[in-house]
Design a protein around this motif. Structure first.
Motif, PDB file in Angstrom:
ATOM      1  N   GLY A 148      -1.728 -11.472   1.014  1.00 47.65           N
ATOM      2  CA  GLY A 148      -0.306 -11.171   1.032  1.00 47.65           C
ATOM      3  C   GLY A 148       0.478 -11.716  -0.135  1.00 47.65           C
ATOM      4  N   THR A 149      -0.186 -12.440  -1.062  1.00 41.65           N
ATOM      5  CA  THR A 149       0.499 -12.871  -2.285  1.00 41.65           C
ATOM      6  C   THR A 149       0.378 -11.831  -3.388  1.00 41.65           C
ATOM      7  OG1 THR A 149      -1.416 -14.038  -3.243  1.00 41.65           O
ATOM      8  CG2 THR A 149      -0.023 -15.273  -1.697  1.00 41.65           C
ATOM      9  N   PHE A 150      -0.415 -10.793  -3.170  1.00 42.15           N
ATOM     10  CA  PHE A 150      -0.594  -9.692  -4.126  1.00 42.15           C
ATOM     11  C   PHE A 150      -0.925 -10.215  -5.524  1.00 42.15           C
ATOM     12  CE2 PHE A 150       2.599  -8.271  -0.944  1.00 42.15           C
ATOM     13  CZ  PHE A 150       1.784  -7.387  -0.257  1.00 42.15           C
ATOM     14  N   PRO A 151      -2.091 -10.842  -5.680  1.00 40.69           N
ATOM     15  CA  PRO A 151      -2.405 -11.515  -6.949  1.00 40.69           C
ATOM     16  C   PRO A 151      -2.660 -10.577  -8.120  1.00 40.69           C
ATOM     17  CG  PRO A 151      -4.304 -11.542  -5.486  1.00 40.69           C
ATOM     18  CD  PRO A 151      -3.159 -11.015  -4.671  1.00 40.69           C
ATOM     19  N   ASN A 152      -2.921  -9.298  -7.876  1.00 38.71           N
ATOM     20  CA  ASN A 152      -3.292  -8.390  -8.964  1.00 38.71           C
ATOM     21  C   ASN A 152      -2.131  -7.510  -9.421  1.00 38.71           C
ATOM     22  OD1 ASN A 152      -6.309  -8.877  -9.234  1.00 38.71           O
ATOM     23  ND2 ASN A 152      -6.085  -8.542  -7.025  1.00 38.71           N
ATOM     24  N   HIS A 153      -1.419  -6.948  -8.493  1.00 42.90           N
ATOM     25  CA  HIS A 153      -0.201  -6.204  -8.792  1.00 42.90           C
ATOM     26  C   HIS A 153       0.507  -5.944  -7.473  1.00 42.90           C
ATOM     27  CE1 HIS A 153      -1.913  -2.451  -7.221  1.00 42.90           C
ATOM     28  NE2 HIS A 153      -2.973  -2.627  -7.994  1.00 42.90           N
ATOM     29  N   GLU A 154       1.789  -5.592  -7.536  1.00 44.87           N
ATOM     30  CA  GLU A 154       2.521  -5.253  -6.328  1.00 44.87           C
ATOM     31  C   GLU A 154       1.876  -4.054  -5.650  1.00 44.87           C
ATOM     32  OE1 GLU A 154       6.645  -4.617  -7.080  1.00 44.87           O
ATOM     33  OE2 GLU A 154       7.058  -6.732  -7.515  1.00 44.87           O
ATOM     34  N   ALA A 155       1.934  -4.045  -4.333  1.00 42.61           N
ATOM     35  CA  ALA A 155       1.312  -2.956  -3.573  1.00 42.61           C
ATOM     36  C   ALA A 155       2.302  -1.819  -3.380  1.00 42.61           C
ATOM     37  CB  ALA A 155       0.803  -3.478  -2.239  1.00 42.61           C
ATOM     38  N   ASN A 156       2.813  -1.316  -4.499  1.00 43.06           N
ATOM     39  CA  ASN A 156       3.763  -0.204  -4.485  1.00 43.06           C
ATOM     40  C   ASN A 156       3.288   0.843  -5.482  1.00 43.06           C
ATOM     41  OD1 ASN A 156       5.859   1.578  -4.369  1.00 43.06           O
ATOM     42  ND2 ASN A 156       7.329   0.275  -5.426  1.00 43.06           N
ATOM     43  N   PRO A 157       2.499   1.818  -5.022  1.00 47.80           N
ATOM     44  CA  PRO A 157       1.898   2.780  -5.960  1.00 47.80           C
ATOM     45  C   PRO A 157       2.888   3.757  -6.571  1.00 47.80           C
ATOM     46  CG  PRO A 157       1.384   3.355  -3.695  1.00 47.80           C
ATOM     47  CD  PRO A 157       2.046   2.026  -3.647  1.00 47.80           C
ATOM     48  N   LEU A 158       4.124   3.789  -6.091  1.00 49.69           N
ATOM     49  CA  LEU A 158       5.102   4.688  -6.700  1.00 49.69           C
ATOM     50  C   LEU A 158       5.710   4.107  -7.970  1.00 49.69           C
ATOM     51  CD1 LEU A 158       6.874   6.257  -3.621  1.00 49.69           C
ATOM     52  CD2 LEU A 158       4.912   7.056  -4.923  1.00 49.69           C
ATOM     53  N   ASP A 159       5.427   2.841  -8.263  1.00 49.57           N
ATOM     54  CA  ASP A 159       5.796   2.246  -9.545  1.00 49.57           C
ATOM     55  C   ASP A 159       4.624   2.478 -10.498  1.00 49.57           C
ATOM     56  OD1 ASP A 159       6.275   0.651 -11.764  1.00 49.57           O
ATOM     57  OD2 ASP A 159       7.042  -1.029 -10.592  1.00 49.57           O
ATOM     58  N   PRO A 160       4.824   3.219 -11.583  1.00 48.85           N
ATOM     59  CA  PRO A 160       3.709   3.537 -12.484  1.00 48.85           C
ATOM     60  C   PRO A 160       2.936   2.316 -12.961  1.00 48.85           C
ATOM     61  CG  PRO A 160       5.632   4.848 -13.055  1.00 48.85           C
ATOM     62  CD  PRO A 160       6.089   3.855 -12.023  1.00 48.85           C
ATOM     63  N   ALA A 161       3.596   1.152 -13.089  1.00 49.97           N
ATOM     64  CA  ALA A 161       2.903  -0.046 -13.556  1.00 49.97           C
ATOM     65  C   ALA A 161       1.773  -0.456 -12.612  1.00 49.97           C
ATOM     66  CB  ALA A 161       3.905  -1.198 -13.707  1.00 49.97           C
ATOM     67  N   ASN A 162       1.900  -0.106 -11.340  1.00 50.54           N
ATOM     68  CA  ASN A 162       0.903  -0.502 -10.360  1.00 50.54           C
ATOM     69  C   ASN A 162      -0.254   0.479 -10.245  1.00 50.54           C
ATOM     70  OD1 ASN A 162       2.457  -2.784  -9.677  1.00 50.54           O
ATOM     71  ND2 ASN A 162       3.731  -1.538  -8.324  1.00 50.54           N
ATOM     72  N   LEU A 163      -0.206   1.555 -11.032  1.00 48.38           N
ATOM     73  CA  LEU A 163      -1.308   2.518 -11.070  1.00 48.38           C
ATOM     74  C   LEU A 163      -2.238   2.310 -12.256  1.00 48.38           C
ATOM     75  CD1 LEU A 163       0.442   5.906 -10.176  1.00 48.38           C
ATOM     76  CD2 LEU A 163      -1.042   4.539  -8.707  1.00 48.38           C
ATOM     77  N   VAL A 164      -1.876   1.426 -13.149  1.00 53.04           N
ATOM     78  CA  VAL A 164      -2.611   1.298 -14.413  1.00 53.04           C
ATOM     79  C   VAL A 164      -4.079   0.964 -14.183  1.00 53.04           C
ATOM     80  CG1 VAL A 164      -2.804  -0.076 -16.521  1.00 53.04           C
ATOM     81  CG2 VAL A 164      -0.558   0.727 -15.761  1.00 53.04           C
ATOM     82  N   ASP A 165      -4.361   0.008 -13.306  1.00 56.30           N
ATOM     83  CA  ASP A 165      -5.755  -0.387 -13.063  1.00 56.30           C
ATOM     84  C   ASP A 165      -6.551   0.752 -12.443  1.00 56.30           C
ATOM     85  OD1 ASP A 165      -5.023  -2.822 -14.059  1.00 56.30           O
ATOM     86  OD2 ASP A 165      -5.106  -3.894 -12.154  1.00 56.30           O
ATOM     87  N   LEU A 166      -5.954   1.457 -11.505  1.00 55.27           N
ATOM     88  CA  LEU A 166      -6.626   2.591 -10.872  1.00 55.27           C
ATOM     89  C   LEU A 166      -6.921   3.684 -11.892  1.00 55.27           C
ATOM     90  CD1 LEU A 166      -7.539   4.092  -8.258  1.00 55.27           C
ATOM     91  CD2 LEU A 166      -5.190   4.958  -8.101  1.00 55.27           C
ATOM     92  N   GLN A 167      -5.939   4.003 -12.715  1.00 54.43           N
ATOM     93  CA  GLN A 167      -6.133   5.046 -13.717  1.00 54.43           C
ATOM     94  C   GLN A 167      -7.257   4.677 -14.686  1.00 54.43           C
ATOM     95  OE1 GLN A 167      -1.820   4.828 -14.644  1.00 54.43           O
ATOM     96  NE2 GLN A 167      -1.845   7.067 -14.623  1.00 54.43           N
TER      97      GLN A 167
END
Length: 493
Positions: free
Chosen positions: A237-256
Motif C-alpha cells: 500500500g505504499t506503492f513503491p514503484n509508481h502510483e496505482a492510477n493507470p489513467l496517468d500516462p506516467a504510470n504506464l511507462v513501465d508496462l509499455q
C-alpha cells in the motif's frame, strides 16, 4: 498502523484571536464525496470515524425498505485498511447487525460478494490515491449504488453526530472475526461469463501497481492459456514503484516498456483496488477506454441483440455510432459510477462504459469490473489473427484530446464565457453534466467542474487531429481569459 481521533483545540490566527479546530465530525464530513468517502488517514479518517460510519450505515440498511441483517466488508492492501475495516465492523455490530468479513479484496470482488450474498457491502480502499489516504465505498444489497442523494448524506449526518458526541469507541482488532475469502468464487464467476475456450495463446503483461490485481489476477490466469508476465504483483500500500492510477500516462511507462521489450500481445494496467483496467496494444500504445467500451459492447450485443448500452458523455462519439450499427440502443449518461449504475437499473442496460476505464455489466449485478472487461478484450484478441492495434482501430474513429484539467478559482465565469462563445458560434449546447458543445464538422467538447476540487475538466474530440487541436486551444483560451488558471494535460479519473 495506529490511528487516533482529532480532539478539539484552539488555533491562533493573525489577529491574535483563536478559532476552534475542526471537530472529528467536521473532519469526517469534509471527506464524504458524491458517492464514497476518501481522506487522509489519522486526521480526516480515523478508527473512530470508521466506527461511526459503520454504525450509521447499519442504521440505514437495517431500516425499511432494506431490512438488512448483515453487512459484508472487504479491504485492500493499505496498512490502515484492516484496522479501519475492523472499526467499521464494530460500528455495524454496535447497531445490532452482523458482519461478514471477506478480508483482502478488490472493489469488484466486494460488489460480487454483495450480489452473491445479497448483503449491503463496504470496501475499504482509496483506489488510486497515494498511501496516506484511505476511504470506504458502500453499496446496498445486490451491489446497488449509494450516493449523496440516495443515502450517503444520511449516513454522513448520522456518523458526524455520533462522532461529535464523543462516545467511547471499542478498540477494534483487525482479524477478530474469521474472514471468508472470495477469490475463488470471484474467479469462477468471471470465467463463467466470458467464453475463452479455443483462444490462441497470448503473452500478456499485467501491471498490478502493487495493488489488488496482484491478488486477483493469478487465480484467473492460472486457468487460461496465456503466458502471464507480472509487474509489481507484491501487495504494498505504499506503492513503491509508481502510483496505482493507470489513467496517468506516467504510470504506464513501465508496462509499455515491458510490452515492447518482450514482444507481448498486449498489456493490462489496474488501479489500486483493481476495479479499473487500462489496455495497451502490442506496440505499447494506449487503447482508448472508449474503444474498449465499443469492443465490449459489440461482444455483448452479439449475445443479446437490441439491448441498451450506456456511455458517459465524455466518451467518443464513435461509441453510440457503433452501438447503433450493431443493433443496440445507446443511452448517454453523466460522469460518475453512481449515476451510471442508477441508469443501468432504470434502463435495464446490458453494459456500460466510462472514459475513466470503469466498465459495468448487467451480469455482474450492474456493477463495474475491470477484470471482466479485460477478459472480453483477451477473448476478442484470442479469436483474431490480427494484432490488438488492428483489432481496435475499427473502434477509434476520431481524434481526442484526453482530459485537460484547468485549476480555476471560480468556475462560474468560465462556464458563462464558454456558453457565450457557443452562442456566438451558433453551436448546440446541453447541460447534462457541465456544458457539452457540438460545433461544426462533427467536432464537440465537454467542460465540467470537478465535484471535489477547483478544477474545470475539458475533453475535446474532432474528425482529425488538426481540427481537435485547434478547437482545444481555442476553448482553453476562453477558459484562461475568464479567470486565473493553470492547466494540466492528461487523463484524469
Amino acid at each position: 498502523m495506529t490511528m487516533t481521533s482529532n480532539v478539539l483545540t484552539s488555533n491562533a490566527v493573525d489577529d491574535g484571536t483563536t478559532t476552534a479546530a475542526p471537530t472529528p465530525g467536521e473532519q469526517l464530513a469534509s471527506i464524504v464525496k458524491a458517492y464514497d468517502v476518501r481522506g487522509l488517514v489519522g486526521t480526516q479518517l480515523t478508527a473512530a470515524g470508521a466506527f461511526a460510519l459503520g454504525h450509521a450505515f447499519a442504521g440505514l440498511v437495517a431500516a425499511p425498505p432494506h431490512g438488512a441483517g448483515c453487512i459484508v466488508i472487504g479491504h485492500d492492501m493499505r496498512d490502515s485498511s484492516p484496522e479501519l475495516g475492523a472499526a467499521f465492523g464494530s460500528g455495524v455490530r454496535s447497531a445490532g447487525l452482523d458482519v461478514e468479513f471477506i478480508g483482502l479484496a478488490s472493489t469488484d470482488m466486494l460488489y460480487l460478494a454483495s450480489g452473491l450474498l445479497d448483503m449491503p457491502g463496504a470496501m475499504f480502499t482509496a483506489s488510486h490515491n497515494p498511501a496516506r489516504y484511505n476511504g470506504v465505498k458502500m453499496c446496498l444489497a445486490g451491489a446497488k449504488p449509494i450516493s449523496l442523494d440516495t443515502g450517503l448524506a444520511t449516513i454522513r449526518d448520522a456518523a458526524v453526530a455520533l462522532l461529535d458526541e464523543g462516545r467511547p469507541v471499542p478498540n477494534p482488532v483487525a482479524g477478530s472475526l474469521p474472514a471468508r475469502p472470495m477469490v475463488t468464487d470471484y474467479a469462477d464467476y468471471l470465467l463463467d461469463l466470458v467464453d475463452l475456450s479455443g483462444v490462441r495463446p497470448l503473452r500478456v503483461v499485467v501491471d498490478a501497481g502493487n495493488g489488488m490485481a496482484g491478488h486477483t489476477v493469478p487465480p484467473i490466469f492460472a486457468r487460461l492459456p496465456f503466458a502471464l508476465d507480472p509487474l509489481y504483483f507484491e501487495l504494498d500500500g505504499t506503492f513503491p514503484n509508481h502510483e496505482a492510477n493507470p489513467l496517468d500516462p506516467a504510470n504506464l511507462v513501465d508496462l509499455q516498456a515491458r510490452v515492447r521489450a518482450t514482444g507481448a500481445d498486449l498489456g493490462l494496467a489496474f488501479d489500486g483496488d483493481a476495479d479499473r483496467c487500462f489496455v495497451v496494444d502490442e506496440r505499447g500504445e494506449p487503447v482508448s477506454p472508449s474503444a474498449i467500451t465499443a469492443l465490449v459492447a459489440v461482444r455483448e450485443l452479439a449475445r443479446r441483440p437490441g439491448s441498451t448500452v450506456l456511455y458517459n458523455l465524455i466518451s467518443s462519439a464513435a461509441v453510440p455510432q457503433i452501438v447503433r450499427e450493431h443493433g443496440g440502443r445507446p443511452v448517454r449518461t453523466r460522469v460518475g459510477h453512481s449515476y451510471i449504475k442508477a441508469e443501468m437499473a432504470r434502463t435495464g442496460a446490458l453494459f456500460g462504459g466510462e472514459h475513466s476505464a470503469h466498465y459495468y455489466f448487467a451480469d455482474f449485478y450492474g456493477a463495474d469490473s475491470g477484470m471482466l472487461a479485460a477478459l472480453h478484450v483477451l477473448a476478442a484478441l484470442g479469436r483474431s489473427d490480427a494484432p490488438l492495434s488492428e483489432l481496435t482501430s475499427q473502434y477509434q474513429r476520431y481524434a481526442a484530446s484526453g482530459e485537460i484539467n484547468s485549476t480555476v478559482a471560480d468556475v462560474r465565469p468560465c462556464l458563462a464565457a464558454i456558453r457565450g462563445w457557443a452562442q456566438e458560434c451558433g453551436a448546440d449546447v446541453d447541460s447534462l453534466d457541465g456544458l457539452t458543445v457540438t460545433v461544426d464538422r462533427g467536432a464537440w467538447f465537454n467542460v465540467r467542474p470537478s465535484n471535489t476540487e477547483p478544477l474545470l475538466r475539458l475533453n475535446v474530440e474532432a474528425e482529425d487531429t488538426e481540427r481537435m487541436s485547434a478547437l482545444r486551444d481555442e476553448i482553453l483560451g476562453v477558459i484562461r481569459s475568464a479567470g486565473d488558471t493553470s492547466t494540466n494535460d492528461g487523463w484524469s479519473g
